[in-house]
Motif scaffolding. Sequence first.
Motif, PDB file in Angstrom:
ATOM      1  N   ARG A 121      90.515  12.783  48.305  1.00 21.58           N
ATOM      2  CA  ARG A 121      89.224  13.092  48.910  1.00 21.58           C
ATOM      3  C   ARG A 121      89.122  12.277  50.186  1.00 21.58           C
ATOM      4  O   ARG A 121      89.562  11.127  50.226  1.00 21.58           O
ATOM      5  CB  ARG A 121      88.073  12.702  47.979  1.00 21.58           C
ATOM      6  N   ALA A 122      88.524  12.854  51.208  1.00 28.44           N
ATOM      7  CA  ALA A 122      88.301  12.127  52.452  1.00 28.44           C
ATOM      8  C   ALA A 122      86.933  11.446  52.364  1.00 28.44           C
ATOM      9  O   ALA A 122      85.921  12.107  52.108  1.00 28.44           O
ATOM     10  CB  ALA A 122      88.360  13.072  53.643  1.00 28.44           C
ATOM     11  N   PHE A 123      86.919  10.150  52.551  1.00 29.79           N
ATOM     12  CA  PHE A 123      85.693   9.371  52.474  1.00 29.79           C
ATOM     13  C   PHE A 123      84.594   9.980  53.345  1.00 29.79           C
ATOM     14  O   PHE A 123      83.454  10.128  52.906  1.00 29.79           O
ATOM     15  CB  PHE A 123      85.974   7.923  52.896  1.00 29.79           C
ATOM     16  N   ASP A 124      84.919  10.334  54.568  1.00 24.92           N
ATOM     17  CA  ASP A 124      83.909  10.872  55.487  1.00 24.92           C
ATOM     18  C   ASP A 124      83.302  12.173  54.968  1.00 24.92           C
ATOM     19  O   ASP A 124      82.107  12.410  55.144  1.00 24.92           O
ATOM     20  CB  ASP A 124      84.500  11.093  56.878  1.00 24.92           C
ATOM     21  N   LEU A 184      90.722   2.108  55.401  1.00 21.88           N
ATOM     22  CA  LEU A 184      91.707   2.742  56.284  1.00 21.88           C
ATOM     23  C   LEU A 184      92.897   3.340  55.537  1.00 21.88           C
ATOM     24  O   LEU A 184      94.036   3.242  55.987  1.00 21.88           O
ATOM     25  CB  LEU A 184      92.190   1.752  57.355  1.00 21.88           C
ATOM     26  N   VAL A 185      92.649   3.948  54.392  1.00 19.12           N
ATOM     27  CA  VAL A 185      93.720   4.587  53.625  1.00 19.12           C
ATOM     28  C   VAL A 185      94.068   5.914  54.299  1.00 19.12           C
ATOM     29  O   VAL A 185      93.196   6.761  54.516  1.00 19.12           O
ATOM     30  CB  VAL A 185      93.287   4.836  52.163  1.00 19.12           C
ATOM     31  N   SER A 186      95.340   6.088  54.634  1.00 20.52           N
ATOM     32  CA  SER A 186      95.811   7.336  55.238  1.00 20.52           C
ATOM     33  C   SER A 186      96.519   8.177  54.173  1.00 20.52           C
ATOM     34  O   SER A 186      96.792   7.695  53.064  1.00 20.52           O
ATOM     35  CB  SER A 186      96.783   7.043  56.384  1.00 20.52           C
ATOM     36  N   GLU A 187      96.823   9.420  54.498  1.00 19.54           N
ATOM     37  CA  GLU A 187      97.576  10.258  53.549  1.00 19.54           C
ATOM     38  C   GLU A 187      98.908   9.612  53.201  1.00 19.54           C
ATOM     39  O   GLU A 187      99.358   9.690  52.064  1.00 19.54           O
ATOM     40  CB  GLU A 187      97.794  11.669  54.115  1.00 19.54           C
ATOM     41  N   ASN A 215      88.133   3.304  46.207  1.00 20.33           N
ATOM     42  CA  ASN A 215      88.463   1.937  45.806  1.00 20.33           C
ATOM     43  C   ASN A 215      87.252   1.036  46.043  1.00 20.33           C
ATOM     44  O   ASN A 215      86.207   1.493  46.498  1.00 20.33           O
ATOM     45  CB  ASN A 215      89.733   1.437  46.507  1.00 20.33           C
ATOM     46  N   ALA A 216      87.379  -0.244  45.717  1.00 22.42           N
ATOM     47  CA  ALA A 216      86.234  -1.158  45.778  1.00 22.42           C
ATOM     48  C   ALA A 216      85.625  -1.230  47.179  1.00 22.42           C
ATOM     49  O   ALA A 216      84.403  -1.199  47.329  1.00 22.42           O
ATOM     50  CB  ALA A 216      86.647  -2.546  45.304  1.00 22.42           C
ATOM     51  N   LYS A 217      86.453  -1.310  48.213  1.00 22.13           N
ATOM     52  CA  LYS A 217      85.928  -1.382  49.586  1.00 22.13           C
ATOM     53  C   LYS A 217      85.209  -0.096  49.961  1.00 22.13           C
ATOM     54  O   LYS A 217      84.135  -0.126  50.567  1.00 22.13           O
ATOM     55  CB  LYS A 217      87.061  -1.659  50.568  1.00 22.13           C
ATOM     56  N   GLN A 218      85.809   1.040  49.620  1.00 20.74           N
ATOM     57  CA  GLN A 218      85.188   2.326  49.930  1.00 20.74           C
ATOM     58  C   GLN A 218      83.884   2.505  49.163  1.00 20.74           C
ATOM     59  O   GLN A 218      82.910   3.035  49.698  1.00 20.74           O
ATOM     60  CB  GLN A 218      86.157   3.469  49.615  1.00 20.74           C
ATOM     61  N   ALA A 219      83.856   2.053  47.915  1.00 20.06           N
ATOM     62  CA  ALA A 219      82.640   2.163  47.099  1.00 20.06           C
ATOM     63  C   ALA A 219      81.512   1.328  47.692  1.00 20.06           C
ATOM     64  O   ALA A 219      80.361   1.788  47.767  1.00 20.06           O
ATOM     65  CB  ALA A 219      82.928   1.730  45.663  1.00 20.06           C
ATOM     66  N   LEU A 220      81.820   0.122  48.118  1.00 17.55           N
ATOM     67  CA  LEU A 220      80.814  -0.730  48.749  1.00 17.55           C
ATOM     68  C   LEU A 220      80.332  -0.101  50.056  1.00 17.55           C
ATOM     69  O   LEU A 220      79.129  -0.070  50.337  1.00 17.55           O
ATOM     70  CB  LEU A 220      81.372  -2.130  49.004  1.00 17.55           C
TER      71      LEU A 220
END
Length: 131
Positions: A35-38, A80-83, A99-104
């Motif tokens: 899934r793309a965060f944006d 900054l996770v890329s494919e 992940n934890a950073k993305q969730a925050l």
Amino acid sequence: HYPLRRQRQMCIRDRWQCDGVHGNTITANGGLKTRAFDDVMAECTKALAIHRAAGSVLAGIHLEVTGQQTVTECTGGCALVSEDDLKTNYETWCDPRLNAKQALEAALTMARELGPASAGIESKGSKRAKR
């Protein structure tokens, strides 16, 4: 917006929730689900805007998250996770998780969209009555 306004006019008290993850699952070039965060956040913030415009309340959002810092299942966000990074630490047997950073970052993004009034904080020049 019409269905939301109509329900309000009819005094129907539904609780609305946005599921920002399930409609945004894609298959990356390497074949892994991601899934793309944006995209996830765009769906959540748009749902909030639609409810505000209709005078309705978005009662919650659904996200799939893990507290693990190193998981690489969803792309983007401050992590900054890329494919290309997905294969580094892809652990899910089912659906990709933030992940934890993305969730925050997701929580802070929604808090910013909700604004200080949602937390009971008076903004400068606010005319909101104190409880």
